[in-house]
Design a protein around this motif. Structure first.
Motif, PDB file in Angstrom:
ATOM      1  N   ASP A 195       0.844  -1.196   0.000  1.00  0.00           N
ATOM      2  CA  ASP A 195       0.000   0.000   0.000  1.00  0.00           C
ATOM      3  C   ASP A 195       0.879   1.245   0.000  1.00  0.00           C
ATOM      4  O   ASP A 195       1.570   1.539   0.973  1.00  0.00           O
ATOM      5  CB  ASP A 195      -0.913  -0.019   1.235  1.00  0.00           C
ATOM      6  N   LEU A 196       0.856   1.991  -1.109  1.00  0.00           N
ATOM      7  CA  LEU A 196       1.680   3.197  -1.229  1.00  0.00           C
ATOM      8  C   LEU A 196       1.285   4.236  -0.196  1.00  0.00           C
ATOM      9  O   LEU A 196       2.143   4.897   0.396  1.00  0.00           O
ATOM     10  CB  LEU A 196       1.543   3.771  -2.644  1.00  0.00           C
ATOM     11  N   VAL A 197      -0.023   4.387   0.039  1.00  0.00           N
ATOM     12  CA  VAL A 197      -0.504   5.408   0.987  1.00  0.00           C
ATOM     13  C   VAL A 197       0.018   5.118   2.391  1.00  0.00           C
ATOM     14  O   VAL A 197       0.492   6.017   3.091  1.00  0.00           O
ATOM     15  CB  VAL A 197      -2.046   5.458   0.992  1.00  0.00           C
ATOM     16  N   LYS A 198      -0.038   3.856   2.797  1.00  0.00           N
ATOM     17  CA  LYS A 198       0.447   3.493   4.127  1.00  0.00           C
ATOM     18  C   LYS A 198       1.965   3.681   4.229  1.00  0.00           C
ATOM     19  O   LYS A 198       2.483   4.107   5.259  1.00  0.00           O
ATOM     20  CB  LYS A 198       0.065   2.052   4.462  1.00  0.00           C
ATOM     21  N   GLY A 199       2.672   3.363   3.148  1.00  0.00           N
ATOM     22  CA  GLY A 199       4.122   3.545   3.136  1.00  0.00           C
ATOM     23  C   GLY A 199       4.512   5.003   3.257  1.00  0.00           C
ATOM     24  O   GLY A 199       5.405   5.372   4.041  1.00  0.00           O
ATOM     25  N   VAL A 200       3.829   5.867   2.490  1.00  0.00           N
ATOM     26  CA  VAL A 200       4.112   7.310   2.542  1.00  0.00           C
ATOM     27  C   VAL A 200       3.739   7.881   3.908  1.00  0.00           C
ATOM     28  O   VAL A 200       4.457   8.719   4.473  1.00  0.00           O
ATOM     29  CB  VAL A 200       3.357   8.045   1.417  1.00  0.00           C
ATOM     30  N   THR A 201       2.600   7.414   4.448  1.00  0.00           N
ATOM     31  CA  THR A 201       2.179   7.874   5.780  1.00  0.00           C
ATOM     32  C   THR A 201       3.220   7.525   6.831  1.00  0.00           C
ATOM     33  O   THR A 201       3.558   8.349   7.696  1.00  0.00           O
ATOM     34  CB  THR A 201       0.830   7.232   6.165  1.00  0.00           C
ATOM     35  N   ALA A 202       3.751   6.308   6.765  1.00  0.00           N
ATOM     36  CA  ALA A 202       4.783   5.884   7.718  1.00  0.00           C
ATOM     37  C   ALA A 202       6.034   6.751   7.571  1.00  0.00           C
ATOM     38  O   ALA A 202       6.651   7.141   8.575  1.00  0.00           O
ATOM     39  CB  ALA A 202       5.123   4.410   7.515  1.00  0.00           C
ATOM     40  N   SER A 203       6.419   7.076   6.334  1.00  0.00           N
ATOM     41  CA  SER A 203       7.583   7.956   6.114  1.00  0.00           C
ATOM     42  C   SER A 203       7.348   9.340   6.695  1.00  0.00           C
ATOM     43  O   SER A 203       8.252   9.934   7.297  1.00  0.00           O
ATOM     44  CB  SER A 203       7.880   8.073   4.619  1.00  0.00           C
ATOM     45  N   LEU A 204       6.129   9.851   6.525  1.00  0.00           N
ATOM     46  CA  LEU A 204       5.800  11.183   7.059  1.00  0.00           C
ATOM     47  C   LEU A 204       5.854  11.184   8.585  1.00  0.00           C
ATOM     48  O   LEU A 204       6.272  12.182   9.195  1.00  0.00           O
ATOM     49  CB  LEU A 204       4.415  11.615   6.572  1.00  0.00           C
ATOM     50  N   ILE A 205       5.436  10.082   9.197  1.00  0.00           N
ATOM     51  CA  ILE A 205       5.535   9.976  10.659  1.00  0.00           C
ATOM     52  C   ILE A 205       7.005  10.067  11.077  1.00  0.00           C
ATOM     53  O   ILE A 205       7.362  10.759  12.032  1.00  0.00           O
ATOM     54  CB  ILE A 205       4.902   8.659  11.153  1.00  0.00           C
ATOM     55  N   GLY A 206       7.872   9.349  10.346  1.00  0.00           N
ATOM     56  CA  GLY A 206       9.304   9.397  10.633  1.00  0.00           C
ATOM     57  C   GLY A 206       9.873  10.796  10.453  1.00  0.00           C
ATOM     58  O   GLY A 206      10.680  11.268  11.269  1.00  0.00           O
ATOM     59  N   LEU A 207       9.462  11.479   9.384  1.00  0.00           N
ATOM     60  CA  LEU A 207       9.928  12.857   9.140  1.00  0.00           C
ATOM     61  C   LEU A 207       9.493  13.788  10.265  1.00  0.00           C
ATOM     62  O   LEU A 207      10.253  14.655  10.711  1.00  0.00           O
ATOM     63  CB  LEU A 207       9.389  13.363   7.810  1.00  0.00           C
ATOM     64  N   LEU A 208       8.249  13.601  10.736  1.00  0.00           N
ATOM     65  CA  LEU A 208       7.735  14.438  11.818  1.00  0.00           C
ATOM     66  C   LEU A 208       8.528  14.203  13.096  1.00  0.00           C
ATOM     67  O   LEU A 208       8.910  15.162  13.797  1.00  0.00           O
ATOM     68  CB  LEU A 208       6.253  14.131  12.047  1.00  0.00           C
ATOM     69  N   ILE A 209       8.801  12.941  13.424  1.00  0.00           N
ATOM     70  CA  ILE A 209       9.580  12.626  14.627  1.00  0.00           C
ATOM     71  C   ILE A 209      10.981  13.231  14.521  1.00  0.00           C
ATOM     72  O   ILE A 209      11.548  13.712  15.502  1.00  0.00           O
ATOM     73  CB  ILE A 209       9.669  11.093  14.830  1.00  0.00           C
TER      74      ILE A 209
END
Length: 500
Positions: free
Chosen positions: A163-177
């Motif tokens: 799932d591309l959306v879930k993958g991008v969401t997980a990356s954004l969480i990492g960027l935010l942290i």
């Protein structure tokens, strides 16, 4: 160069220097296998210990610890799903699944052989191709490094999971942290909420451990209540030989090693990025990419070969230009300076026996890892699988808690560990991959600093990001990686009505 290598050989194989490589390899294996300790920490401890000793003896210990420590992180990653080092996160994806099938010995064998081949090819590249590869690294400026970080994030988000959306969401969480803490440029506090503990951001060790070590422990506790641990997972039997299947693994080893060497020579880019990119490349070209993440040995081979291949390669710009390709390479530069050796062209001119001897020690320690790493990992660390889950789960929690607390001697880290572990457990249940979170955390600060530097140099002109052919190529590759899954999904939707 050949004359210098021949003159360095007697020094490398002197008994004392051989012993130094062996001691460094054993110490590196232990350091890499213990979450909370890193190769950087181990070599930093070595430098004052080796002060006043022969430079080649000291560098031999560093070479052994560097290669063995990089592989050592794969041991807890495969056996307990605990990343010993950030680079071993990619190894978890298939290595731990193999352990659950009762193939722990085979997974460790694949990891050590792949790590040896990657490290050996990297050392050969260091010896033979340092001058031309340094020229490649000089093509990369701040804008190119920004796009390189974006490519790494896009690759992980798009190819790691379905799932591309879930993958991008997980990356954004990492960027935010990754934004939490004090801004290094302006000194502004970001998302600290007045907490002094968050001024330096979250500890990477705490986040890695919480993301990858605790969810399987929670799962283990959940399953041990419902049913006992299956006999298959307890077995640590003799497995088939990786060396006999070398034709099967050879393409993965060569491609992953090439990626590792290329990433290694990019100053500041080496580290966990090479293992992730190698893993995703193997998945991209595989005949059955859907088996990755389910215990495919090619995933372990790609991750460890890529991880090993950036070790010596990171020393190419470090020894030739004084620009370290990784944090470990930076510590080794400090070790050279402690022994009166200044990196750069003068190092090759004034101390050829030492610099070429060190290169040969990197090659020697790679092959020594096959003996030390293979025997120790399989016979000693593997016995942990014989414990039942009811005993193993609390032991892992205790082991992890001690390792995390020892980093900063702070209870705050334990609170963060539990919180991150619970969030990661929920993410796993909902099908969100955890690896993009880690890469977002690692590459986010790098991308931000390089973007700011690019805009500062160009006085705020965004066109600087596509001002060179290297930047344009990497930007196009990033777009291609993101578009490919969307195109595949569109093709699948087109085929379904046709089939109906």
């Amino acid at each position: 160069m050949i004359d210098a290598l021949v003159h360095a050989l007697p020094h490398v194989f002197a008994p004392a220097n051989l012993l130094a490589v062996v001691i460094g390899s054993i110490a590196g294996l232990v350091v890499g296998a213990l979450p909370g300790l890193t190769v950087t920490t181990g070599i930093a401890i070595l430098i004052p210990i080796t002060f006043g000793l022969d430079p080649l003896f000291a560098l031999g210990m560093m070479a052994g610890m560097y290669n063995a420590g990089s592989y050592g992180g794969a041991i807890p990653a495969i056996l307990m799903r605990v990343p010993g080092t950030p680079a071993s996160v990619a190894t978890i994806l298939d290595g731990y699944e193999m352990t659950k099938r009762g193939e722990a010995a085979y997974a460790l064998q694949v990891a050590v052989v792949s790590g040896v081949i990657g490290s050996a090819l990297s050392a050969i590249a260091l010896i033979l191709f340092a001058p031309p590869l340094v020229k490649v690294s000089l093509l990369f400026g701040p804008a190119e490094y920004f796009w390189l970080a974006m490519l790494g994030l896009a690759t992980i988000s798009a190819l790691l999971g379905d799932d591309l959306v879930k993958g991008v969401t997980a990356s954004l969480i990492g960027l935010l942290i990754g934004t939490v803490g004090q801004d290094l440029t302006s000194g502004t506090e970001r998302f600290t909420f007045g907490s002094l503990e968050l001024m330096d951001g979250f500890s990477i060790v705490v986040l890695l451990t919480g993301l990858f070590a605790l969810p399987p422990v929670f799962q283990m506790a959940e399953e041990s209540i419902k049913e006992g641990m299956s006999a298959a997972a307890l077995k640590f039997r003799k497995q088939r030989s990786v060396l006999r299947e070398w034709r099967y693994f050879l393409p993965v080893w060569l491609r992953s090693s090439a990626i590792g060497v290329f990433i290694g020579i990019m100053p500041g880019a080496a580290g966990s990025m090479s293992s992730f990119l190698a893993y995703n490349d193997a998945k991209r070209v595989a005949r059955s990419p859907e088996t990755f993440g389910q215990g495919n040995p090619e995933g372990v081979a790609a991750s460890e070969a890529g991880n090993g291949a950036d070790n010596a390669a990171a020393l190419i710009p470090a020894l030739s230009l004084g620009i370290p390709g990784s944090g470990v390479a930076a510590i080794i530069l400090g070790g050279l300076l402690v022994h009166g050796l200044r990196p750069g062209p003068q190092l090759f001119r004034d101390h050829p026996d030492v610099v070429y001897g060190f290169m040969l020690q990197m090659l020697l320690s790679a092959f020594l890892l096959l003996v030390v790493g293979g025997l120790a990992a399989t016979r000693i660390f593997g016995q942990v699988l014989r414990l039942p889950r009811v005993v193993l789960a609390p032991l892992i929690i205790l082991f992890v808690a001690i390792g995390v607390y020892a980093v900063n001697n702070a209870m705050f880290d334990l609170y963060i560990l539990v919180g991150v572990g619970l969030v990661a457990y929920v993410m796993e249940k909902l099908g969100y991959p955890q690896a993009p979170v880690v890469l977002g955390l690692i590459l986010g600060p790098m991308a931000e600093s390089q973007l700011r530097l690019s805009l500062t140099i160009s006085q705020g002109n965004p066109a600087v990001l596509v001002s060179s052919w290297v930047s344009i190529i990497i930007a196009l590759l990033t777009a291609l990686v993101l578009v490919t899954p969307l195109y595949r999904a569109w093709r699948e939707r087109q085929r379904k009505p046709a089939a109906a």
